[in-house]
Design a protein around this motif. Structure first.
Motif, PDB file in Angstrom:
ATOM      1  N   ILE A 286     -23.066  -3.883  23.139  1.00 32.60           N
ATOM      2  CA  ILE A 286     -23.108  -6.036  23.596  1.00 32.60           C
ATOM      3  C   ILE A 286     -22.697  -6.263  22.601  1.00 32.60           C
ATOM      4  CG2 ILE A 286     -24.745  -7.874  23.315  1.00 32.60           C
ATOM      5  CD1 ILE A 286     -25.077  -5.522  25.736  1.00 32.60           C
ATOM      6  N   ASP A 287     -21.748  -6.612  21.244  1.00 30.32           N
ATOM      7  CA  ASP A 287     -20.950  -6.839  20.153  1.00 30.32           C
ATOM      8  C   ASP A 287     -20.990  -6.366  18.813  1.00 30.32           C
ATOM      9  OD1 ASP A 287     -20.856  -9.098  19.136  1.00 30.32           O
ATOM     10  OD2 ASP A 287     -22.322 -10.608  18.561  1.00 30.32           O
ATOM     11  N   ARG A 288     -20.399  -6.305  18.559  1.00 26.01           N
ATOM     12  CA  ARG A 288     -19.378  -5.955  16.527  1.00 26.01           C
ATOM     13  C   ARG A 288     -19.548  -7.086  16.090  1.00 26.01           C
ATOM     14  NH1 ARG A 288     -17.102  -2.090  20.931  1.00 26.01           N
ATOM     15  NH2 ARG A 288     -17.693   0.196  19.859  1.00 26.01           N
ATOM     16  N   GLU A 289     -19.906  -6.986  14.703  1.00 25.73           N
ATOM     17  CA  GLU A 289     -19.749  -7.855  13.488  1.00 25.73           C
ATOM     18  C   GLU A 289     -19.761  -7.721  12.547  1.00 25.73           C
ATOM     19  OE1 GLU A 289     -22.635 -11.528  14.350  1.00 25.73           O
ATOM     20  OE2 GLU A 289     -22.760 -11.473  12.162  1.00 25.73           O
ATOM     21  N   MET A 290     -18.518  -7.883  11.493  1.00 25.38           N
ATOM     22  CA  MET A 290     -18.246  -7.037  10.170  1.00 25.38           C
ATOM     23  C   MET A 290     -18.723  -8.239   9.140  1.00 25.38           C
ATOM     24  SD  MET A 290     -15.312  -5.162   8.787  1.00 25.38           S
ATOM     25  CE  MET A 290     -14.444  -5.490   7.937  1.00 25.38           C
ATOM     26  N   ARG A 291     -19.709  -7.792   8.326  1.00 28.47           N
ATOM     27  CA  ARG A 291     -19.911  -8.288   7.334  1.00 28.47           C
ATOM     28  C   ARG A 291     -19.018  -8.440   5.879  1.00 28.47           C
ATOM     29  NH1 ARG A 291     -25.929  -9.413   8.979  1.00 28.47           N
ATOM     30  NH2 ARG A 291     -24.934  -9.907  11.309  1.00 28.47           N
ATOM     31  N   CYS A 292     -18.378  -8.915   5.984  1.00 25.09           N
ATOM     32  CA  CYS A 292     -18.047  -9.214   4.211  1.00 25.09           C
ATOM     33  C   CYS A 292     -18.128 -10.185   3.940  1.00 25.09           C
ATOM     34  CB  CYS A 292     -16.315  -8.795   4.548  1.00 25.09           C
ATOM     35  SG  CYS A 292     -15.686  -8.552   3.199  1.00 25.09           S
ATOM     36  N   ARG A 293     -18.914 -10.038   2.721  1.00 24.90           N
ATOM     37  CA  ARG A 293     -19.355 -10.999   1.654  1.00 24.90           C
ATOM     38  C   ARG A 293     -18.470 -11.911   0.826  1.00 24.90           C
ATOM     39  NH1 ARG A 293     -24.329  -8.116   0.776  1.00 24.90           N
ATOM     40  NH2 ARG A 293     -23.674  -6.612   0.183  1.00 24.90           N
ATOM     41  N   ASN A 294     -17.425 -10.454  -0.093  1.00 17.05           N
ATOM     42  CA  ASN A 294     -16.491 -11.670  -1.150  1.00 17.05           C
ATOM     43  C   ASN A 294     -15.410 -10.642  -1.409  1.00 17.05           C
ATOM     44  OD1 ASN A 294     -17.748  -9.594  -2.964  1.00 17.05           O
ATOM     45  ND2 ASN A 294     -19.104 -10.144  -2.801  1.00 17.05           N
ATOM     46  N   ALA A 295     -14.493 -11.123  -2.177  1.00 17.51           N
ATOM     47  CA  ALA A 295     -13.676 -10.450  -2.461  1.00 17.51           C
ATOM     48  C   ALA A 295     -13.787  -8.929  -2.349  1.00 17.51           C
ATOM     49  CB  ALA A 295     -12.555 -11.085  -3.197  1.00 17.51           C
ATOM     50  N   GLU A 296     -14.629  -9.112  -3.187  1.00 22.72           N
ATOM     51  CA  GLU A 296     -14.867  -7.434  -4.179  1.00 22.72           C
ATOM     52  C   GLU A 296     -15.073  -6.602  -3.393  1.00 22.72           C
ATOM     53  OE1 GLU A 296     -18.509  -6.702  -6.426  1.00 22.72           O
ATOM     54  OE2 GLU A 296     -17.798  -5.388  -7.028  1.00 22.72           O
ATOM     55  N   GLU A 297     -16.378  -6.945  -2.460  1.00 21.01           N
ATOM     56  CA  GLU A 297     -15.980  -6.500  -0.814  1.00 21.01           C
ATOM     57  C   GLU A 297     -14.903  -6.001  -0.218  1.00 21.01           C
ATOM     58  OE1 GLU A 297     -20.680  -6.290   0.047  1.00 21.01           O
ATOM     59  OE2 GLU A 297     -19.362  -7.245   1.654  1.00 21.01           O
ATOM     60  N   LYS A 298     -14.054  -6.716   0.018  1.00 20.57           N
ATOM     61  CA  LYS A 298     -13.306  -6.293   0.727  1.00 20.57           C
ATOM     62  C   LYS A 298     -12.323  -5.618  -0.202  1.00 20.57           C
ATOM     63  CE  LYS A 298      -9.518  -8.724   3.054  1.00 20.57           C
ATOM     64  NZ  LYS A 298      -8.703 -10.376   3.478  1.00 20.57           N
ATOM     65  N   ARG A 299     -11.765  -5.489  -1.867  1.00 18.98           N
ATOM     66  CA  ARG A 299     -10.798  -4.863  -2.496  1.00 18.98           C
ATOM     67  C   ARG A 299     -11.454  -3.347  -2.036  1.00 18.98           C
ATOM     68  NH1 ARG A 299     -11.051  -8.169  -6.545  1.00 18.98           N
ATOM     69  NH2 ARG A 299     -12.352  -6.972  -7.279  1.00 18.98           N
ATOM     70  N   ASN A 300     -13.116  -3.589  -2.604  1.00 17.05           N
ATOM     71  CA  ASN A 300     -13.223  -1.877  -2.679  1.00 17.05           C
ATOM     72  C   ASN A 300     -13.292  -1.263  -1.379  1.00 17.05           C
ATOM     73  OD1 ASN A 300     -14.296  -2.217  -4.903  1.00 17.05           O
ATOM     74  ND2 ASN A 300     -16.539  -2.878  -4.236  1.00 17.05           N
ATOM     75  N   PHE A 301     -13.196  -1.919  -0.283  1.00 15.23           N
ATOM     76  CA  PHE A 301     -12.817  -1.501   1.363  1.00 15.23           C
ATOM     77  C   PHE A 301     -11.100  -1.146   0.981  1.00 15.23           C
ATOM     78  CE2 PHE A 301     -11.321  -2.266   6.035  1.00 15.23           C
ATOM     79  CZ  PHE A 301     -12.142  -0.696   6.493  1.00 15.23           C
ATOM     80  N   GLN A 302     -10.280  -1.748   0.676  1.00 17.90           N
ATOM     81  CA  GLN A 302      -9.318  -1.419   0.537  1.00 17.90           C
ATOM     82  C   GLN A 302      -8.480  -0.003   0.027  1.00 17.90           C
ATOM     83  OE1 GLN A 302      -7.344  -4.782  -0.541  1.00 17.90           O
ATOM     84  NE2 GLN A 302      -6.957  -6.048   1.606  1.00 17.90           N
ATOM     85  N   LEU A 303      -9.228  -0.469  -1.153  1.00 21.67           N
ATOM     86  CA  LEU A 303      -8.887   0.714  -2.094  1.00 21.67           C
ATOM     87  C   LEU A 303      -9.897   2.097  -1.456  1.00 21.67           C
ATOM     88  CD1 LEU A 303      -8.514   1.304  -5.388  1.00 21.67           C
ATOM     89  CD2 LEU A 303     -10.709   1.505  -5.433  1.00 21.67           C
TER      90      LEU A 303
END
Ligand SMILES: [Zn+2]
Ligand SMILES: [Zn+2]
Ligand SMILES: [Zn+2]
Length: 385
Positions: A286-303
């Motif tokens: 039905i739906d997909r939603e990315m939940r990214c709350r802050n820059a730290e999460e984004k950096r961790n994800f890239q790492l």
């Protein structure tokens, strides 16, 4: 065809090494009295009924570990073996969905939704199904088996008190079970969870293999994901799981490419709703939603993605898993997916196939997600990825 022995052993030779006595004896594994331990394995005076369901209801799943503000209906349930969902749970609030469940052993191409109506899809699903297991503690949930390659060949001595097999013997490692964190949260719970392999056909309950979990391998609270190891009596079962996994992967590769791509619009669940015999249900994403709350999460994800790609390239995904296990609570963004597939109590922890592809060593693998429960705020089922 290889022979599989159930963990409970042959009923006639099933004499436990310890019998209940007037003086209380406590279980070395769960510290409960032997006559009714949380393992659900009662030691009865006549040595029978080692896997009796009557003692499985001793404790409740602990739901405290859910995300804050989560309004999820946890889909664990009391055990209701059998084949008929309406009989198993006549009062189920989702009983209008019960007709949407298809018996896994009876699945045919006719049952598949339009865009997936192809015999190769049917073959693939019939090869996914044997790896789905029923989990029992006080409640029923679903999990799926995989190989933990660095545990293949390892053995541990069997806990004599829990086993009907005579004499000293070992259990064989190599099998892991994936389910929800809210189903199995720690090693104590893993070690007291019964794993039932091959509850596929209610007329063939003899072929069900019953083992106990061993210990927690990996868990992630935010992803509501747990993998625990399961050491088994029959070494051939480890080989069988390995073969089934290869067959499943091969069968996926045999599906025409346009159908594989179309499958990402569908959510296919294989589970034990209300604890009954294995069922397959089909629905749509039905739906997909990315939940990214802050820059730290984004950096961790890239790492993490960088680490993953290096490990994958060097054929060292186990090393990646080991790295990742060091930081189980690393803040990461995640995706929530909602789908309308029929699920009931007992479907928690079941694999959801949504055409999610990873490529390992040049081979395309369909990676299942893990069904969590019914999201009341959205009115649909959900899972985290
Ligand atoms: Zn016990
Ligand atoms: Zn044993
Ligand atoms: Zn139901």
């Amino acid at each position: 065809m290889m022979e599989l022995n159930g963990g409970a052993g042959d009923a006639s030779s099933c004499v436990p090494s310890l019998r209940p006595s007037p003086t209380a004896q406590s279980c070395p594994r769960c510290q409960r009295l032997l006559v009714a331990c949380t393992c659900g394995l009662s030691i009865t005076p006549n040595g029978g009924n080692l896997w009796g369901l009557d003692v499985v209801f001793a404790t409740g799943y602990d739901n405290e570990d859910l995300l804050p503000g989560d309004v999820l209906d946890i889909e664990n349930c009391e055990s209701q073996p059998g084949n008929d969902l309406d009989l198993a749970s006549p009062m189920c609030e989702k009983n209008q969905q019960h007709d949407d469940f298809i018996s896994a052993v009876e699945l045919s191409t006719d049952n598949l939704p339009g865009a997936l109506k192809d015999p190769t899809v049917c073959v693939w699903l019939r090869n996914c199904s044997p790896l789905v297991v029923r989990l029992l503690r006080n409640n029923v949930a679903t999990g799926r088996a995989l190989i933990i390659s660095n545990e293949v060949g390892l053995t541990v001595p069997c806990d004599q008190i829990h086993c009907g097999v005579r004499g000293e013997h070992v259990l064989h490692g190599g099998i892991g079970i994936i389910t929800n964190k809210h189903v199995v949260m720690n090693t104590d719970q893993a070690a007291t969870t019964k794993v039932e392999f091959f509850y596929n056909d209610d007329d063939k309950r003899d072929s069900v293999v019953k083992e106990l979990g061993h210990q927690l391998h990996f868990t992630n609270r935010k992803m509501d994901y747990t993998m625990f190891s399961c050491y088994v009596h029959d070494r051939d079962l480890v080989k069988l799981v390995e073969n089934l996994d290869l067959r499943r992967q091969h069968a996926w590769g045999c599906i025409p490419r346009h159908i594989r791509q179309a499958s990402s619009a569908f959510a296919i669940v294989i589970s034990h709703p209300h604890g009954v015999v294995k069922k397959i249900s089909f629905g749509r994403v039905i739906d997909r939603e990315m939940r990214c709350r802050n820059a730290e999460e984004k950096r961790n994800f890239q790492l993490i993605r960088f680490l993953y790609e290096i490990c994958a390239k060097n054929n060292a995904l186990e090393r990646f898993a080991a790295y990742f296990a060091v930081y189980p609570d690393l803040p990461l963004p995640y995706t929530i997916t909602w789908y309308d597939t029929a699920t009931c109590k007992g479907s928690s922890g079941a694999p959801v196939y949504m055409g999610n592809i990873v490529v390992e060593n040049g081979v395309e693998i369909n990676q299942a997600h893990t069904h969590r429960g019914f999201d009341q705020s959205k009115g649909y089922n959900n899972c985290f990825t």
